[in-house]
Design a protein around this motif. Structure first.
Motif, short mmCIF file in Angstrom:
data_model
loop_
_atom_site.label_atom_id
_atom_site.label_comp_id
_atom_site.label_asym_id
_atom_site.label_seq_id
_atom_site.Cartn_x
_atom_site.Cartn_y
_atom_site.Cartn_z
N GLN A 257 1.00 -1.32 -0.07
CA GLN A 257 0.08 -0.08 -0.05
C GLN A 257 0.89 1.27 -0.07
OE1 GLN A 257 -2.90 0.44 3.11
NE2 GLN A 257 -3.62 2.19 2.53
N PHE A 258 0.90 1.79 -0.97
CA PHE A 258 1.67 3.11 -1.16
C PHE A 258 1.19 4.46 -0.38
CE2 PHE A 258 2.45 1.02 -5.33
CZ PHE A 258 3.59 0.79 -5.17
N PRO A 259 1.99 5.16 0.56
CA PRO A 259 1.82 6.24 1.18
C PRO A 259 0.86 7.22 0.38
CG PRO A 259 4.14 5.89 1.37
CD PRO A 259 3.63 4.85 0.17
N GLY A 260 -0.20 7.45 0.99
CA GLY A 260 -1.39 8.48 0.71
C GLY A 260 -2.19 7.80 -0.41
N SER A 261 -2.37 6.43 -0.77
CA SER A 261 -3.07 5.70 -1.41
C SER A 261 -4.07 4.63 -0.52
CB SER A 261 -2.24 5.09 -2.56
OG SER A 261 -3.17 4.10 -3.38
N GLN A 262 -5.21 4.51 -1.16
CA GLN A 262 -6.28 3.60 -0.48
C GLN A 262 -6.26 2.24 -1.26
OE1 GLN A 262 -9.51 6.59 -0.37
NE2 GLN A 262 -9.91 5.57 1.57
N PHE A 263 -5.33 2.19 -2.27
CA PHE A 263 -5.52 0.82 -3.01
C PHE A 263 -4.27 -0.09 -2.47
CE2 PHE A 263 -7.25 3.96 -6.06
CZ PHE A 263 -8.30 3.22 -6.40
N VAL A 264 -4.67 -1.14 -2.23
CA VAL A 264 -3.70 -2.20 -1.51
C VAL A 264 -3.52 -3.70 -2.65
CG1 VAL A 264 -3.33 -4.00 0.12
CG2 VAL A 264 -4.48 -1.64 0.52
N LEU B 281 -16.77 -39.84 -3.44
CA LEU B 281 -15.91 -38.90 -3.95
C LEU B 281 -15.61 -37.86 -3.03
CD1 LEU B 281 -17.89 -38.37 -7.20
CD2 LEU B 281 -15.66 -39.53 -7.05
N LYS B 282 -14.25 -37.60 -2.66
CA LYS B 282 -14.00 -36.76 -1.78
C LYS B 282 -12.72 -35.82 -1.92
CE LYS B 282 -11.95 -37.00 3.19
NZ LYS B 282 -11.62 -37.91 4.15
N ILE B 283 -12.89 -34.38 -1.67
CA ILE B 283 -11.75 -33.73 -1.97
C ILE B 283 -10.93 -33.58 -0.52
CG2 ILE B 283 -11.00 -31.18 -2.29
CD1 ILE B 283 -13.44 -30.92 -3.93
N ASN B 284 -9.75 -34.02 -0.56
CA ASN B 284 -8.99 -34.35 0.50
C ASN B 284 -8.33 -33.04 1.03
OD1 ASN B 284 -9.24 -37.23 0.96
ND2 ASN B 284 -8.20 -37.53 -0.89
N SER B 285 -7.83 -32.11 -0.18
CA SER B 285 -7.00 -31.18 0.14
C SER B 285 -6.90 -30.13 -0.95
CB SER B 285 -5.62 -31.22 0.51
OG SER B 285 -5.08 -32.07 -0.48
N PHE B 286 -7.00 -28.85 -0.63
CA PHE B 286 -7.15 -27.93 -1.84
C PHE B 286 -6.23 -26.60 -1.48
CE2 PHE B 286 -10.57 -26.84 0.29
CZ PHE B 286 -10.55 -25.52 0.55
N GLY B 287 -5.68 -25.98 -2.49
CA GLY B 287 -5.04 -24.53 -2.20
C GLY B 287 -4.93 -23.70 -3.50
N SER B 288 -4.28 -22.65 -3.21
CA SER B 288 -4.22 -21.70 -4.34
C SER B 288 -2.95 -20.76 -4.26
CB SER B 288 -5.51 -20.86 -4.52
OG SER B 288 -5.84 -19.96 -3.27
N VAL B 289 -2.73 -19.95 -5.42
CA VAL B 289 -1.67 -19.06 -5.18
C VAL B 289 -2.27 -17.89 -6.15
CG1 VAL B 289 0.63 -18.23 -6.23
CG2 VAL B 289 0.21 -20.51 -5.50
N THR B 290 -2.94 -16.71 -5.51
CA THR B 290 -3.60 -15.66 -6.04
C THR B 290 -2.95 -14.20 -5.95
OG1 THR B 290 -4.72 -15.64 -4.08
CG2 THR B 290 -5.58 -17.02 -5.52
N GLY B 291 -3.31 -13.42 -6.70
CA GLY B 291 -3.24 -12.18 -6.51
C GLY B 291 -4.28 -11.34 -5.88
N ARG B 292 -4.23 -10.41 -5.17
CA ARG B 292 -5.22 -9.57 -4.43
C ARG B 292 -5.18 -8.14 -5.14
NH1 ARG B 292 -6.50 -10.39 1.63
NH2 ARG B 292 -4.65 -8.91 1.93
N ALA B 293 -6.30 -7.38 -4.91
CA ALA B 293 -6.53 -5.96 -5.26
C ALA B 293 -7.60 -5.67 -4.38
CB ALA B 293 -6.72 -5.78 -6.78
N GLY B 294 -7.52 -4.49 -3.54
CA GLY B 294 -8.19 -4.03 -2.51
C GLY B 294 -8.20 -2.56 -2.48
N PHE B 295 -9.42 -2.13 -1.87
CA PHE B 295 -9.59 -0.79 -1.37
C PHE B 295 -9.58 -0.77 0.18
CE2 PHE B 295 -12.20 3.22 -0.92
CZ PHE B 295 -11.33 4.01 -1.80
N ALA B 296 -8.74 0.28 0.60
CA ALA B 296 -8.69 0.33 2.09
C ALA B 296 -9.36 1.59 2.62
CB ALA B 296 -7.32 0.24 2.59
#
Length: 220
Positions: free
Chosen positions: A73-80, A110-125
């Motif tokens: 989060q850059f100083p003075g910005s609300q974008f994260v 049928l069973k999902i034993n485990s799962f995961g992800s690698v993601t990018g995030r974009a938000g407004f603070a």
């Protein structure tokens, strides 16, 4: 009389000089106020999370795991902006029991034993609150098993599926270092071939939804 007149003139001159002095006296201006955000989301964080998942059929169940990520989060910005990695053990499953003839019952699970992800995030603070969207790579390990207890038959195969996930959520810093979050994600994974006792079949696309809650610790 002359003395009184001179005294009056002197008083008038003194009053005029005093007024001029008052008008000329400089007064310092107050410095403009600087607004500083109370919170900044930048930095590494780790956390724990858990929740509930389901698919478009009858599979459903719980999961729990962990998260690690980094925010900018850059100083003075609300974008994260950020990156996040998570993984969970799961029990999202569906089972079906059927009579295969002569009262002999067979059960498929049928069973999902485990799962995961690698993601990018974009938000407004909004100071302590962060509204965000996220998406990226996803994976899951799923097991398919068939058992026929009357015949002593038990077959199973596990495969890892890959695809994508997308969703969003709300995170709130209840202290400068600790936050709580609630998040929804949709995950779509490609098909894999399963082998059950020599019988090969295509699983088809695996789609499921998750709702999770969690807590994160932010390193400052």
């Amino acid at each position: 009389m002359k003395r009184l007149l001179l005294a009056g003139v002197a008083l008038s001159v003194a009053s005029a000089a005093s007024a001029a002095d008052l008008r000329a006296r400089p007064y310092p201006k107050a410095a403009p106020a600087t607004v500083v955000a109370a919170y900044n989301w930048s930095g590494f964080y780790i956390g724990a999370m858990g929740g509930y998942g389901w698919d478009s059929g009858d599979a459903s169940g719980g999961f729990g795991g962990g998260t690690i990520g980094y925010n900018w989060q850059f100083p003075g910005s609300q974008f994260v902006f950020g990156v996040e990695v998570d993984a969970a053990g799961a029990s999202i499953k569906d089972s079906l029991t059927a009579d295969i003839g002569g009262g002999v019952l067979a059960t498929e699970e049928l069973k999902i034993n485990s799962f995961g992800s690698v993601t990018g995030r974009a938000g407004f603070a909004l100071d302590a609150a962060l509204v965000y969207a996220k998406g990226g790579f996803a994976w899951a390990n799923r097991k398919d098993s068939i058992s026929v207890p009357a015949l002593g038959v038990s077959l199973s195969d596990s495969q890892s599926h890959t695809g994508y996930t997308i969703g969003g959520g709300l995170e709130y810093l209840f202290t400068p270092n600790w936050s709580a979050k609630a998040e929804y994600m949709y995950t779509s994974l490609g098909s894999e071939t399963y082998n059950l006792g020599g019988d090969l079949f295509d699983s088809g696309t695996i789609d499921f939804h998750t709702i999770k809650v969690g807590v994160n610790y932010h390193f400052r």
